[in-house]
Design an enzyme around this catalytic site. Structure first.
Site, PDB file in Angstrom:
ATOM      1  N   HIS A  69       4.925   9.936   4.611  1.00 40.31           N
ATOM      2  CA  HIS A  69       4.229   9.142   5.355  1.00 40.31           C
ATOM      3  C   HIS A  69       3.751   9.848   6.500  1.00 40.31           C
ATOM      4  O   HIS A  69       4.215  10.672   7.010  1.00 40.31           O
ATOM      5  CB  HIS A  69       4.881   7.703   5.717  1.00 40.31           C
ATOM      6  CG  HIS A  69       3.943   6.839   6.397  1.00 40.31           C
ATOM      7  ND1 HIS A  69       3.708   6.820   7.767  1.00 40.31           N
ATOM      8  CD2 HIS A  69       3.678   5.486   5.811  1.00 40.31           C
ATOM      9  CE1 HIS A  69       2.932   5.802   7.910  1.00 40.31           C
ATOM     10  NE2 HIS A  69       2.857   5.022   6.912  1.00 40.31           N
ATOM     11  N   ASP A  94      13.482   8.892   6.608  1.00 42.42           N
ATOM     12  CA  ASP A  94      12.716   7.553   6.911  1.00 42.42           C
ATOM     13  C   ASP A  94      12.836   6.474   5.908  1.00 42.42           C
ATOM     14  O   ASP A  94      12.737   6.730   4.638  1.00 42.42           O
ATOM     15  CB  ASP A  94      11.063   8.208   6.475  1.00 42.42           C
ATOM     16  CG  ASP A  94      10.176   6.888   6.588  1.00 42.42           C
ATOM     17  OD1 ASP A  94      10.523   5.946   6.713  1.00 42.42           O
ATOM     18  OD2 ASP A  94       8.865   7.408   6.547  1.00 42.42           O
ATOM     19  N   GLN A  98      10.732   2.171   3.403  1.00 37.34           N
ATOM     20  CA  GLN A  98      10.484   1.585   2.198  1.00 37.34           C
ATOM     21  C   GLN A  98      12.093   1.792   1.330  1.00 37.34           C
ATOM     22  O   GLN A  98      12.134   1.043   0.265  1.00 37.34           O
ATOM     23  CB  GLN A  98       9.603   2.573   1.131  1.00 37.34           C
ATOM     24  CG  GLN A  98       8.246   2.433   2.051  1.00 37.34           C
ATOM     25  CD  GLN A  98       7.609   1.291   2.214  1.00 37.34           C
ATOM     26  OE1 GLN A  98       8.038   0.282   1.326  1.00 37.34           O
ATOM     27  NE2 GLN A  98       6.601   1.218   2.777  1.00 37.34           N
ATOM     28  N   LYS A 113       9.033  -4.547   7.215  1.00 36.38           N
ATOM     29  CA  LYS A 113       9.084  -4.571   5.862  1.00 36.38           C
ATOM     30  C   LYS A 113      10.376  -5.259   5.059  1.00 36.38           C
ATOM     31  O   LYS A 113      10.489  -5.297   3.867  1.00 36.38           O
ATOM     32  CB  LYS A 113       9.112  -3.079   5.209  1.00 36.38           C
ATOM     33  CG  LYS A 113       7.904  -2.348   6.068  1.00 36.38           C
ATOM     34  CD  LYS A 113       7.782  -1.057   5.740  1.00 36.38           C
ATOM     35  CE  LYS A 113       6.603  -0.085   6.626  1.00 36.38           C
ATOM     36  NZ  LYS A 113       5.410  -0.525   5.688  1.00 36.38           N
ATOM     37  N   CYS A 171      -1.751   5.946   4.453  1.00 36.80           N
ATOM     38  CA  CYS A 171      -1.095   6.896   5.477  1.00 36.80           C
ATOM     39  C   CYS A 171      -0.224   8.031   4.801  1.00 36.80           C
ATOM     40  O   CYS A 171       0.711   8.383   5.256  1.00 36.80           O
ATOM     41  CB  CYS A 171       0.055   6.040   6.301  1.00 36.80           C
ATOM     42  SG  CYS A 171      -0.949   4.566   7.374  1.00 36.80           S
TER      43      CYS A 171
END
Length: 406
Positions: A121, A198, A201, A224, A361
């Site tokens: 991302h 990261d 997700q 999220k 993104c």
């Protein structure tokens, strides 16, 4: 897992869009919020609204207890050693920027390497670009396999003794790829590098154990994972966080302020300058309670079934390209032949089906895929096979419509 009962706890899903029942397939962008989270936010503002760590009055004590109680919930949720390793941020982007600016610019020098992947991302690319420019370090990319996965052989070939930082997403927001974080972290550590993950997700869908992964930093967002927007978390190993300087200065994060110099509070507060995101933390704590009640293992298994079902259904269609590996997290990214993804999303929206369209993104990944944009359907604990059937029907309708037009 009683998906029907779970879905009833999300009031936003009980509505008509363009005369059709809403099918929400954009949870990778942001998840919907259950009643318990909404109620927690309302109760905080109705009964406990106050600043934290400052007043000794009852409201201040209640607010502080809820804020720090949320930090305790995060600690247990990710299996951190201590609440001092849990820093509240505005989200994943802020968390990654904090590491890139504070740790990166202090520890990188000319000729050092930062290693990332093509699937990242933008929030896990641009901070490292800026860190490289500021320090003279080199940005390197682990190549992708043809199906959008990475191989550990390529990881070993890319990471060297000059590598100081490896930054990688846990789960791709485009491809659904689940990266081998634990194995990559081990390779990074063999070369003396630190590993940032990261987890935007990853953490909504997988059971995350930061001690088992042995990552040095893990960043994620509340919105999220059924929590509010504007709240996120940076987890870090304590010795690294203790060595890092704050990136925001002002109230709350200080110990003593003199005319020409100041000292900082201990962890985690030295990174939380100003009035913190109190209501957001309270809402995140409620979201963690909700996810724990449902069970991350149940959510992961449910999404695996949905992803497999979606792949099976979409593979039966002609004129569709699906991106990413066969085994994936709960999302499917695709394009219909000769139909722009924005047009696909617009037609689907007319039938009450919400999907994402665009570059997500992830422009470098779009170029690697040789497309300008894609459509993406992403699933969560409140989605069903019937939602996917609606998606497939909508895609067939889209093909028919544009087939007639052209």
């Amino acid at each position: 897992m009683d998906v029907k009962a779970i879905k009833e706890q999300f009031p936003v899903l009980d509505q008509q869009i363009n005369g059709n029942p809403l099918v929400y397939l954009d949870s990778a962008a942001t998840s919907q919020k259950p009643l318990t989270v909404i109620q927690a936010l309302e109760d905080y503002y109705k009964f406990d609204n106050s600043n934290v760590h400052r007043g000794v009055h009852t409201l201040g004590t209640r607010a502080t207890d809820k804020y720090e109680g949320a930090r305790e919930k995060v600690k247990h949720f990710i299996n951190a050693e201590s609440t001092s390793q849990v820093i509240f941020t505005r989200g994943t982007t802020t968390a990654i920027n904090t590491v890139a600016y504070s740790y990166g610019r202090s520890n990188l020098t000319e000729g050092d390497e930062i290693v990332i992947t093509h699937m990242e991302h933008h929030s896990n690319i641009i901070p490292w670009q800026q860190a490289a420019k500021a320090t003279g370090a080199t940005l390197k990319y682990i190549p992708l396999q043809s199906d959008g996965t990475i191989s550990l052989d390529d990881v070993r070939a890319t990471i060297t003794d000059r590598t100081k930082i490896v930054a990688m997403m846990h789960v791709s927001n485009v491809l659904g790829t689940i990266n081998p974080i634990k194995e990559v972290a081990a390779i990074a550590h063999q070369h003396g590098a630190v590993m940032l993950v990261d987890g935007a997700q990853g953490i909504p869908h997988l059971r995350v154990d930061v001690k088992d992964l042995d990552c040095d930093f893990y960043a994620f967002s509340g919105h999220k994972m059924c929590g509010p927007t504007g709240i996120g978390v940076l987890y870090g190993k304590k010795h690294l966080l203790e060595e890092m300087e704050p990136v925001e200065f002002g109230g709350e994060m200080i110990d003593f302020v003199h005319l020409y110099d100041s000292t900082w509070k201990e962890l985690p507060w030295k990174f939380e300058g100003g009035t913190p995101i109190i209501a957001g933390a309270v809402g995140l704590g409620a979201a963690i309670d909700f996810l724990n009640e449902v069970g991350l293992e149940n959510i992961e298994a449910h999404e695996e079934r949905l992803a497999a079902y979606a792949m099976e259904k979409l593979h039966t269609m002609d004129g569709i390209t699906i991106f990413g590996p066969e085994e994936r997290a709960g999302l499917v990214t695709f394009n219909l032949d000769d139909v722009h993804p924005h047009d696909t999303a617009t037609v689907l929206d007319a039938d009450g089906i919400a999907v994402r369209a665009g570059h997500h993104c992830a422009q470098p990944l779009m170029r690697w895929l040789d497309v300008t944009a894609t459509a993406r359907a992403s699933f969560y604990l409140y989605n069903t096979e019937e939602d996917i059937d609606r998606l497939v029907d909508g895609l067939n309708k889209t093909k028919e419509y544009f087939g007639d037009v052209f």
